[in-house]
Design a protein around this motif. Structure first.
Motif, PDB file in Angstrom:
ATOM      1  N   ARG A 198     143.011  82.734  74.339  1.00 33.68           N
ATOM      2  CA  ARG A 198     142.603  81.350  74.080  1.00 33.68           C
ATOM      3  C   ARG A 198     141.206  81.060  74.622  1.00 33.68           C
ATOM      4  NH1 ARG A 198     147.905  81.785  74.896  1.00 33.68           N
ATOM      5  NH2 ARG A 198     149.339  80.827  73.393  1.00 33.68           N
ATOM      6  N   GLN A 199     140.348  82.049  74.577  1.00 34.58           N
ATOM      7  CA  GLN A 199     138.955  81.831  74.940  1.00 34.58           C
ATOM      8  C   GLN A 199     138.229  81.193  73.762  1.00 34.58           C
ATOM      9  OE1 GLN A 199     137.343  85.517  76.427  1.00 34.58           O
ATOM     10  NE2 GLN A 199     138.682  85.532  78.218  1.00 34.58           N
ATOM     11  N   PRO A 200     137.242  80.325  74.023  1.00 34.74           N
ATOM     12  CA  PRO A 200     136.570  79.601  72.926  1.00 34.74           C
ATOM     13  C   PRO A 200     135.996  80.542  71.873  1.00 34.74           C
ATOM     14  CG  PRO A 200     135.960  78.656  75.048  1.00 34.74           C
ATOM     15  CD  PRO A 200     136.748  79.900  75.358  1.00 34.74           C
ATOM     16  N   THR A 201     136.313  80.242  70.616  1.00 33.12           N
ATOM     17  CA  THR A 201     135.930  81.083  69.485  1.00 33.12           C
ATOM     18  C   THR A 201     135.571  80.187  68.306  1.00 33.12           C
ATOM     19  OG1 THR A 201     137.458  82.838  70.188  1.00 33.12           O
ATOM     20  CG2 THR A 201     136.744  82.875  67.891  1.00 33.12           C
ATOM     21  N   THR A 202     134.547  80.609  67.537  1.00 30.80           N
ATOM     22  CA  THR A 202     134.201  79.878  66.315  1.00 30.80           C
ATOM     23  C   THR A 202     134.179  80.843  65.139  1.00 30.80           C
ATOM     24  OG1 THR A 202     131.830  80.177  66.727  1.00 30.80           O
ATOM     25  CG2 THR A 202     132.821  78.134  67.498  1.00 30.80           C
ATOM     26  N   VAL A 203     134.725  80.405  64.019  1.00 34.81           N
ATOM     27  CA  VAL A 203     134.774  81.223  62.807  1.00 34.81           C
ATOM     28  C   VAL A 203     134.395  80.356  61.610  1.00 34.81           C
ATOM     29  CG1 VAL A 203     136.549  82.766  63.738  1.00 34.81           C
ATOM     30  CG2 VAL A 203     137.225  80.752  62.387  1.00 34.81           C
ATOM     31  N   THR A 204     134.315  81.000  60.456  1.00 37.42           N
ATOM     32  CA  THR A 204     133.989  80.324  59.201  1.00 37.42           C
ATOM     33  C   THR A 204     135.085  80.600  58.170  1.00 37.42           C
ATOM     34  OG1 THR A 204     131.598  80.458  59.535  1.00 37.42           O
ATOM     35  CG2 THR A 204     132.350  80.300  57.278  1.00 37.42           C
ATOM     36  N   VAL A 205     135.387  79.604  57.356  1.00 39.09           N
ATOM     37  CA  VAL A 205     136.247  79.822  56.192  1.00 39.09           C
ATOM     38  C   VAL A 205     135.445  79.503  54.936  1.00 39.09           C
ATOM     39  CG1 VAL A 205     138.492  79.494  57.286  1.00 39.09           C
ATOM     40  CG2 VAL A 205     137.252  77.504  56.419  1.00 39.09           C
ATOM     41  N   SER A 206     135.673  80.281  53.891  1.00 39.63           N
ATOM     42  CA  SER A 206     134.917  80.098  52.655  1.00 39.63           C
ATOM     43  C   SER A 206     135.809  80.343  51.455  1.00 39.63           C
ATOM     44  CB  SER A 206     133.729  81.070  52.618  1.00 39.63           C
ATOM     45  OG  SER A 206     132.948  80.880  51.453  1.00 39.63           O
ATOM     46  N   SER A 207     135.550  79.600  50.388  1.00 39.38           N
ATOM     47  CA  SER A 207     136.294  79.753  49.142  1.00 39.38           C
ATOM     48  C   SER A 207     135.475  79.139  48.014  1.00 39.38           C
ATOM     49  CB  SER A 207     137.651  79.052  49.242  1.00 39.38           C
ATOM     50  OG  SER A 207     138.349  79.111  48.005  1.00 39.38           O
ATOM     51  N   TYR A 208     135.716  79.601  46.791  1.00 35.68           N
ATOM     52  CA  TYR A 208     135.117  78.931  45.639  1.00 35.68           C
ATOM     53  C   TYR A 208     135.721  77.535  45.460  1.00 35.68           C
ATOM     54  CZ  TYR A 208     133.307  83.552  44.402  1.00 35.68           C
ATOM     55  OH  TYR A 208     132.669  84.772  44.420  1.00 35.68           O
ATOM     56  N   ASP A 209     136.876  77.310  46.044  1.00 36.92           N
ATOM     57  CA  ASP A 209     137.577  76.022  45.978  1.00 36.92           C
ATOM     58  C   ASP A 209     137.466  75.352  47.351  1.00 36.92           C
ATOM     59  OD1 ASP A 209     139.618  74.028  46.140  1.00 36.92           O
ATOM     60  OD2 ASP A 209     140.679  74.963  44.469  1.00 36.92           O
ATOM     61  N   LEU A 210     136.598  74.352  47.458  1.00 36.98           N
ATOM     62  CA  LEU A 210     136.358  73.711  48.758  1.00 36.98           C
ATOM     63  C   LEU A 210     137.635  73.116  49.335  1.00 36.98           C
ATOM     64  CD1 LEU A 210     134.451  72.746  51.000  1.00 36.98           C
ATOM     65  CD2 LEU A 210     133.965  70.711  49.590  1.00 36.98           C
ATOM     66  N   GLY A 211     138.492  72.579  48.488  1.00 38.65           N
ATOM     67  CA  GLY A 211     139.744  71.992  48.974  1.00 38.65           C
ATOM     68  C   GLY A 211     140.616  73.017  49.677  1.00 38.65           C
ATOM     69  N   GLN A 212     140.662  74.237  49.147  1.00 41.05           N
ATOM     70  CA  GLN A 212     141.441  75.300  49.782  1.00 41.05           C
ATOM     71  C   GLN A 212     140.828  75.697  51.128  1.00 41.05           C
ATOM     72  OE1 GLN A 212     144.398  77.109  48.192  1.00 41.05           O
ATOM     73  NE2 GLN A 212     144.277  75.035  47.384  1.00 41.05           N
ATOM     74  N   ALA A 213     139.497  75.760  51.185  1.00 39.72           N
ATOM     75  CA  ALA A 213     138.826  76.094  52.444  1.00 39.72           C
ATOM     76  C   ALA A 213     139.104  75.030  53.498  1.00 39.72           C
ATOM     77  CB  ALA A 213     137.323  76.234  52.211  1.00 39.72           C
ATOM     78  N   GLU A 214     139.067  73.786  53.111  1.00 45.11           N
ATOM     79  CA  GLU A 214     139.321  72.706  54.064  1.00 45.11           C
ATOM     80  C   GLU A 214     140.779  72.692  54.519  1.00 45.11           C
ATOM     81  OE1 GLU A 214     137.876  69.340  51.871  1.00 45.11           O
ATOM     82  OE2 GLU A 214     135.854  69.502  52.752  1.00 45.11           O
ATOM     83  N   ALA A 215     141.687  73.054  53.626  1.00 45.45           N
ATOM     84  CA  ALA A 215     143.098  73.152  54.018  1.00 45.45           C
ATOM     85  C   ALA A 215     143.285  74.263  55.053  1.00 45.45           C
ATOM     86  CB  ALA A 215     143.969  73.407  52.794  1.00 45.45           C
ATOM     87  N   ALA A 216     142.598  75.402  54.853  1.00 49.02           N
ATOM     88  CA  ALA A 216     142.658  76.491  55.829  1.00 49.02           C
ATOM     89  C   ALA A 216     142.024  76.074  57.150  1.00 49.02           C
ATOM     90  CB  ALA A 216     141.947  77.723  55.267  1.00 49.02           C
ATOM     91  N   GLN A 217     140.934  75.343  57.074  1.00 45.98           N
ATOM     92  CA  GLN A 217     140.283  74.824  58.275  1.00 45.98           C
ATOM     93  C   GLN A 217     141.255  73.972  59.087  1.00 45.98           C
ATOM     94  OE1 GLN A 217     137.220  71.855  57.494  1.00 45.98           O
ATOM     95  NE2 GLN A 217     135.940  72.676  59.149  1.00 45.98           N
ATOM     96  N   ASP A 218     141.995  73.120  58.411  1.00 44.19           N
ATOM     97  CA  ASP A 218     142.968  72.250  59.096  1.00 44.19           C
ATOM     98  C   ASP A 218     144.092  73.054  59.740  1.00 44.19           C
ATOM     99  OD1 ASP A 218     141.538  69.999  58.409  1.00 44.19           O
ATOM    100  OD2 ASP A 218     142.736  69.578  56.611  1.00 44.19           O
TER     101      ASP A 218
END
Length: 345
Positions: free
Chosen positions: A147-167
């Motif tokens: 649980r050490q601080p970490t940042t990642v990226t999610v990407s998709s051609y479908d922004l809604g799917q990327a935002e759902a994964a982000q959540d």
């Protein structure tokens, strides 16, 4: 609370399952080994991959894929590149249209030269493929598990799917950004493993920080050069899946690609290195694929070429370094101008 299936119980799959469990999701961690799934359920551990981690009771082990993905809202694929097609062939008849599909694998397929999402699309069809989300960024499984601080990226051609994964993943220790450049995110995540092999070799040879800094910087140029030819946004390589991923993978003993390279630099042969590692070293397979691709589309990648000759033609590591150091004179700004030109376009 959502139900999420994580396919792949290696170190990275287990660490991401723990993030999801911390977010109070019901997590089904699938392994192709029944004894591993049983260990997860009986002891809440995964000793082979993350021996110091006590798994949440929100995580249940499965060895039956059909049971693992039934009625889940999201499926996360975290298996080695060579297993992607087989897993997707099984998934094709098990998935439903409303399930979010995410992958956190990093690699390029030899011979076809396809990215992970392209391989998945081949097996699942274009309609499903256009909604795939990729999760990538500077993230050692061992540190995520702590649980050490970490940042990642999610990407998709479908922004809604990327935002759902982000959540699904976002919390106060695991920050998730979105990025619309799926090609760049996958290219950066895959090719950093090649440069990490080189960084490990440099350290194994006893070279210092100067050599490694040069390798990382020029490696980033190669990544951006190939990415630009494949219509990625060069700015992506200045972000988490470019510079960020290179830093974490090229400078840490947590990195299995760095460790494999370090052993090669110390004189071990490739077969012995892979046997001693006991885990997949994606950079080896990716080096072969990217070398083939660079020749096919005429992209100059001298570091990748040198590593290919070392890995697959048993070239001496010091010879590879000498070869790189004695290349003809070039102008650094020509590469930077190319990157800026692609950005302006």
């Amino acid at each position: 609370m959502s139900k999420v299936a994580v396919l792949g119980a290696g170190s990275w799959g287990t660490a991401l399952a723990s993030v999801l469990a911390d977010n109070n999701h019901d997590v089904r961690l699938w392994s192709h080994r029944e004894d591993q799934a049983q260990e997860i359920n009986d002891h809440h551990t995964n000793k082979k991959y993350l021996p110091d981690l006590n798994l949440s009771e929100n995580i249940m082990g499965y060895s039956d894929m059909e049971a693992a993905v039934e009625d889940v809202s999201a499926i996360l694929v975290v298996v080695p590149t060579k297993a992607i097609r087989d897993v997707c062939k099984q998934l094709k008849h098990l998935m439903t249209d409303d399930q979010i599909l995410i992958h956190a694998a990093k690699g390029i397929e030899p011979e076809t030269h396809k990215r992970i999402s392209e391989m998945m699309t081949d097996e699942l069809g274009n309609e499903r493929g256009n909604k795939i989300v990729v999760l990538a960024g500077p993230s050692h499984a061992e540190e995520v598990a702590k649980r050490q601080p970490t940042t990642v990226t999610v990407s998709s051609y479908d922004l809604g799917q990327a935002e759902a994964a982000q959540d699904l993943f976002m919390n106060d220790r695991f920050r998730v950004y979105t990025n619309s450049d799926l090609v760049g995110v996958e290219i950066g995540g895959a090719l950093k493993n090649i440069i990490a092999l080189g960084a490990g070799i440099s350290d194994g040879l006893g070279y210092g920080d100067n050599a490694k800094a040069a390798l990382i910087t020029r490696g980033l140029t190669e990544i951006a050069r190939l990415g630009g030819k494949m219509d990625a946004n060069p700015l992506t390589f200045a972000g988490l899946t470019g510079v960020g991923d290179l830093i974490v993978t090229c400078t840490s003993q947590h990195s299995r690609n760095w460790r494999a390279g370090n052993m090669l630099g110390k004189g071990y042969v490739l077969d012995d290195v892979l046997e001693q590692m006991g885990m997949v070293v994606e950079g080896v397979r990716t080096t072969k694929a990217v070398y083939q691709l660079s020749r096919k589309i005429s992209v100059d990648m001298p570091i990748t070429q040198g590593l290919y000759e070392l890995l697959f033609h048993e070239k001496d590591p010091k010879q590879v370094v000498d070869q790189l150091m004695n290349r003809g004179k070039t102008n650094e700004m020509e590469d930077l101008a190319f990157i800026l030109k692609k950005t302006d376009e």
